[in-house]
Write an enzyme that holds these catalytic residues in place. Sequence first.
Site, short mmCIF file in Angstrom:
data_model
loop_
_atom_site.label_atom_id
_atom_site.label_comp_id
_atom_site.label_asym_id
_atom_site.label_seq_id
_atom_site.Cartn_x
_atom_site.Cartn_y
_atom_site.Cartn_z
CB SER A 1 -26.75 -26.50 -7.77
OG SER A 1 -27.20 -27.70 -8.29
CG ASP B 1 -30.50 -28.51 -13.80
OD1 ASP B 1 -30.69 -28.50 -15.04
OD2 ASP B 1 -29.38 -28.65 -13.29
CE LYS C 1 -28.56 -30.59 -16.90
NZ LYS C 1 -28.83 -30.62 -15.45
NE ARG D 1 -20.69 -32.00 -6.65
CZ ARG D 1 -20.11 -32.74 -7.60
NH1 ARG D 1 -19.50 -33.86 -7.28
NH2 ARG D 1 -20.15 -32.35 -8.86
CE LYS E 1 -28.40 -26.43 -10.97
NZ LYS E 1 -28.65 -27.86 -10.99
CD GLN F 1 -19.44 -29.80 -12.87
OE1 GLN F 1 -19.30 -29.69 -14.08
NE2 GLN F 1 -20.51 -29.36 -12.24
CE1 TYR G 1 -17.93 -27.74 -9.39
CE2 TYR G 1 -16.18 -29.35 -9.02
CZ TYR G 1 -17.50 -28.97 -8.93
OH TYR G 1 -18.41 -29.82 -8.37
CG ASP H 1 -38.98 -37.47 -25.46
OD1 ASP H 1 -39.17 -37.61 -26.69
OD2 ASP H 1 -38.89 -38.43 -24.68
N1 5IU Z 1 -25.07 -28.87 -14.13
C1 5IU Z 1 -23.73 -28.92 -14.31
N2 5IU Z 1 -23.19 -28.75 -15.54
C2 5IU Z 1 -23.98 -28.55 -16.63
C3 5IU Z 1 -25.37 -28.51 -16.41
C4 5IU Z 1 -25.89 -28.67 -15.17
O1 5IU Z 1 -22.95 -29.08 -13.38
O2 5IU Z 1 -23.47 -28.37 -17.74
I1 5IU Z 1 -26.56 -28.24 -17.96
C5 5IU Z 1 -25.70 -29.05 -12.81
C6 5IU Z 1 -25.38 -30.34 -12.13
C7 5IU Z 1 -25.48 -29.97 -10.70
C8 5IU Z 1 -24.99 -28.54 -10.65
O3 5IU Z 1 -26.83 -29.97 -10.31
O4 5IU Z 1 -25.27 -28.01 -11.93
C9 5IU Z 1 -23.53 -28.40 -10.35
O5 5IU Z 1 -23.23 -28.92 -9.08
P1 5IU Z 1 -21.77 -28.84 -8.41
O6 5IU Z 1 -21.45 -27.33 -8.20
O7 5IU Z 1 -21.93 -29.58 -7.14
O8 5IU Z 1 -20.79 -29.53 -9.35
#
Ligand code: 5IU
Length: 470
Positions: free
Chosen positions: A248, A303, A305, A442, A272, A421, A423, A308
């Site tokens: 990502s 990504d 998303k 990240r 991504k 978030q 993990y 609409d």
């Molecule tokens: N992302 C998420 N969770 C989700 C969805 C997308 O984290 O449920 I849908 C995206 C957001 C970011 C990446 O672009 O995935 C995760 O990044 P990190 O690994 O830095 O948290």
Amino acid sequence: MANLKDLAIQLFDIQAVKFGTFTLKSGISSPVYFDLRVIVSYPKIMRSVSEFMWKAVKDAECEYASICGVPYTALPIATCMSADHDIPMLIRRKEAKGYGTKKIIEGHFSAGDKCLIAEDVVTSGSSVLETVKSLQDEGLVVTDAVVLLDREQGGSKRLAQNNIRLHSICSISKLMLILLEAGKVDQKMVNQVQKFITENNTFNPEAKPAEEVKKVLTYVERAAQCTHPLSKRLFSIMQEKRTNLALSADVNTAAELIQMADSIGPYICVLKTHIDIIEDFSADLIQKLSSLAAKHNFIIFEDRKFADIGNTVKQQYGGGMYRISEWADIINAHAVPGPGIIQGLKEVGATKNRACLMLAQMSSKGTLAKDTYTAESVKMAEGNKDFVIGFICTEKLSSDPAMLHMTPGVQLSAGVDGLGQQYLTPQEVITNRESDVIIVGRGITQSANPMQAAKEYQEAGFLAYQALFN
Ligand code: 5IU
């Protein structure tokens, strides 16, 4: 050759048979445990075991052209039987070999040959059946299995249900009687074991026969089942590059994105993007990104998303300054508007051989994408397989082998960020939750050495995939 009583006592003395409290693979607590692996350290006992097993199949007049031990403990036992009695042996690999000849069964045989199975301990019969299935897949025929110890928990019935006769040298009841007579255990232990066996019968006459038992498919096998060219290509890349890692690349400038794509490209199957966080977007960036995708053989996933109504997402996907449909292989969409969103996106993307992932679950705390919402999103995806090739999710949601599961919220150690978030580790995502692709942001982009970090995630993700076959 020792008699059975001597052998039982020897097995007790070398701690191949133990009493106490043991947690079995199934999670059940058992008062008795067999660990026949130790017999490799006692060649005389090994030979004695293999002689008993050979004699049992001889007395039963079993017919077979070769013998195959269930990996790993029964491999040396089968080897002794093979070498001592001139019976050709076959070896079944436990791991799916992802390179070279990709053989699961090693040794020479012809389709239709009968193969005898050798096993150390039978509980439910599932390990024997796994080996039987691999042999049958290669055209071999299995009618008989020989085992040293039968735990009497339903294994012989389950095998009989699958048309396999089980020949056992010693049942657990018989073993307990011998050990009781020899003063190795007391009556209390015998009763305890008996109670355990009675209460833990694994045989369910209603269970499906072995052919229907779930089998984990390799990326190669999954690619073969895909009808959409993009999912087919993605599974092939995953196999070829030995990676289930998606980067990502949440960076803010074109230069950073290009630099990341070029340096991390060799370790990933998917790149991504969030194209709307790039401050200096230009057509030149897209051109460079596309040539890096070709150079390193990865797929581009924007990504975006979409969320609409069909008519609006059509314009967001095909038009505007980003013209996403012209360069992103994959995009994703929320299910919240209903199937019209897929129709709209499909009108733009289908002719370009693009594909979409349904957002069925999210990684963030408190997400509303759960339960019925998730189930409905899966249904929506499965009703549009010509354009939807899988899901963004936190666990496996579809049993269709062509459907891809991609999971964000992955780092090498579980935890949270300050904004909800959550993990999970690569192992949890791939091995336990049976998702296909880990999406890491990240964990890589903010590491001191992103290239090294990417390598680590690639390795952890691929090892977790390989663990599915153990
Ligand atoms: N992302 C998420 N969770 C989700 C969805 C997308 O984290 O449920 I849908 C995206 C957001 C970011 C990446 O672009 O995935 C995760 O990044 P990190 O690994 O830095 O948290």
